[in-house]
Design an enzyme around this catalytic site. Sequence first.
Site, short mmCIF file in Angstrom:
data_model
loop_
_atom_site.label_atom_id
_atom_site.label_comp_id
_atom_site.label_asym_id
_atom_site.label_seq_id
_atom_site.Cartn_x
_atom_site.Cartn_y
_atom_site.Cartn_z
N SER A 85 -7.19 9.50 0.99
CA SER A 85 -7.38 9.67 -0.46
C SER A 85 -8.08 10.98 -0.77
O SER A 85 -8.69 11.61 0.10
CB SER A 85 -8.20 8.50 -1.01
C1 LIG Z 1 -4.44 5.36 -0.09
S1 LIG Z 1 -4.20 4.63 1.48
C2 LIG Z 1 -5.86 4.24 1.98
C3 LIG Z 1 -6.75 5.41 2.26
C4 LIG Z 1 -7.75 5.11 3.32
N1 LIG Z 1 -8.81 4.23 2.90
C5 LIG Z 1 -8.28 6.36 3.98
O1 LIG Z 1 -9.49 6.57 4.02
O2 LIG Z 1 -7.48 7.11 4.51
C6 LIG Z 1 -3.60 3.00 1.09
C7 LIG Z 1 -3.36 2.15 2.30
O3 LIG Z 1 -3.23 0.81 1.88
C8 LIG Z 1 -2.32 0.19 2.75
N2 LIG Z 1 -1.88 -1.06 2.12
C9 LIG Z 1 -0.93 -1.25 1.17
N3 LIG Z 1 -0.84 -2.55 0.85
C10 LIG Z 1 -1.74 -3.20 1.63
C11 LIG Z 1 -2.11 -4.56 1.75
N4 LIG Z 1 -1.53 -5.51 1.04
N5 LIG Z 1 -3.08 -4.86 2.64
C12 LIG Z 1 -3.68 -3.91 3.40
N6 LIG Z 1 -3.35 -2.61 3.31
C13 LIG Z 1 -2.41 -2.26 2.43
C14 LIG Z 1 -1.24 1.22 2.93
O4 LIG Z 1 -0.45 0.95 4.08
C15 LIG Z 1 -2.08 2.49 3.04
O5 LIG Z 1 -2.37 2.78 4.38
#
Ligand SMILES: C[S@@+](CC[C@H](N)C(=O)[O-])C[C@H]1O[C@@H](n2cnc3c(N)ncnc32)[C@H](O)[C@@H]1O
Length: 380
Positions: A88
């Site tokens: 992010s």
């Molecule tokens: C914006 S990224 C997160 C950024 C992360 N916290 C970082 O520091 O890099 C969003 C993440 O949420 C995951 N995601 C999407 N739906 C999800 C779910 N239902 N449960 C867990 N993870 C999920 C995606 O695969 C993605 O890796």
Amino acid sequence: MTGAADLLSRLVEEVNPSSAWRDSFIRIPRHRFIPDRIWVEDGDDLAVLDRVDDPDAWLRSCYADRPVVTQVDDGDTTGRGYRSSSASMPSIVAMMLDATDLAAGQRVLEIGTGTGWNAALLADRVGAGNVTSVEIDPAVAAQAEEALGGFGVHVVLGDGEKGYPPGAPYDRVLATAAVQHVPYPWVEQTRTGGRIVTPWGTSFHNGTLLRLRVGEDGTASGRFGGNAGFMWVRGQRTPHGTLDGRVRPDHEYAETSTDLHPYEPVGDFEATFAIGLRVPGMKDLVVFDGDVPGNPHYTVYLMDPGSGSWASWRIRPGPRDYRVRQHGPRRLFDELAGAYTWWQEAGRPAHSRFGVTVTCRGQRVWLDDPGNPVSPEDPV
Ligand SMILES: C[S@@+](CC[C@H](N)C(=O)[O-])C[C@H]1O[C@@H](n2cnc3c(N)ncnc32)[C@H](O)[C@@H]1O
């Protein structure tokens, strides 16, 4: 070539994290969490950037105050270019970490491990063993687990909408993927007085930050605040689709005209937030004539993938008399215009005057206080 240490200190100056988080930002270099293959913006598209091909450009991307796309299309090879995982944007990360109001020793559940960078920042603050992070994508989770070696973060492969009951109760739940409906397990798994912080949006507006406090009665309530556009949790995405697939030449439509210009109802942060609350399931797309951004001749499309309804709203310079076409069981332009009037008559409230209450039955959005709901309860 500028080294990682210089780029990191420039980023910290630019982002200026609060004193509670500044040292963690300095101690946890972002590039250690970014995979060798990333995607960078190339006009309206994304282009692959491999570290091995251009290590300087890769490192600069790691230390720009921008999100770094680390996976597209859930890792498949369809080539749609849908962003499905990222590190992010650092200034948004700093804002969200502040919003969690964390203290050393508290137990945190993060939803959406992604690269693991945010989980490492959390662990630096609350201590090893206190952070559980759930990631839905196996390849992303495996990469994060490796990058997080030594930080004492428990990475769980699973659907974060279910939380992670074995680690409950948590003092904080922090989601780094956006929701349209707050999953009740997050409330159930947070201790009384604990907080839930999540990006929240609608299919028309992505999004803002929602801060909830969990009460003794097993409900959570709180307000929106701040601009936080995020990728959705997988189970809450509005279905993909192309304009050509949704608006077809053989569709019948009703044609009317309007003097309403889209500038505010489609372009203003506060107006679109309120309209999205009242008009569920609607997406918009602006198509400029000749594909020239800024062309004063353009069409706004409103689409509801659920019912197949669409509206087109044709804008051109000159007198305010715009052609509107509407197809399908929903009259999306009429719904948008009605919601815009409602927002104006309510005194044009900013998003920070709205809030949400989540119970085991679902969530309800309200204006100013929970006794003033703006839409029916959304069932879980
Ligand atoms: C914006 S990224 C997160 C950024 C992360 N916290 C970082 O520091 O890099 C969003 C993440 O949420 C995951 N995601 C999407 N739906 C999800 C779910 N239902 N449960 C867990 N993870 C999920 C995606 O695969 C993605 O890796």
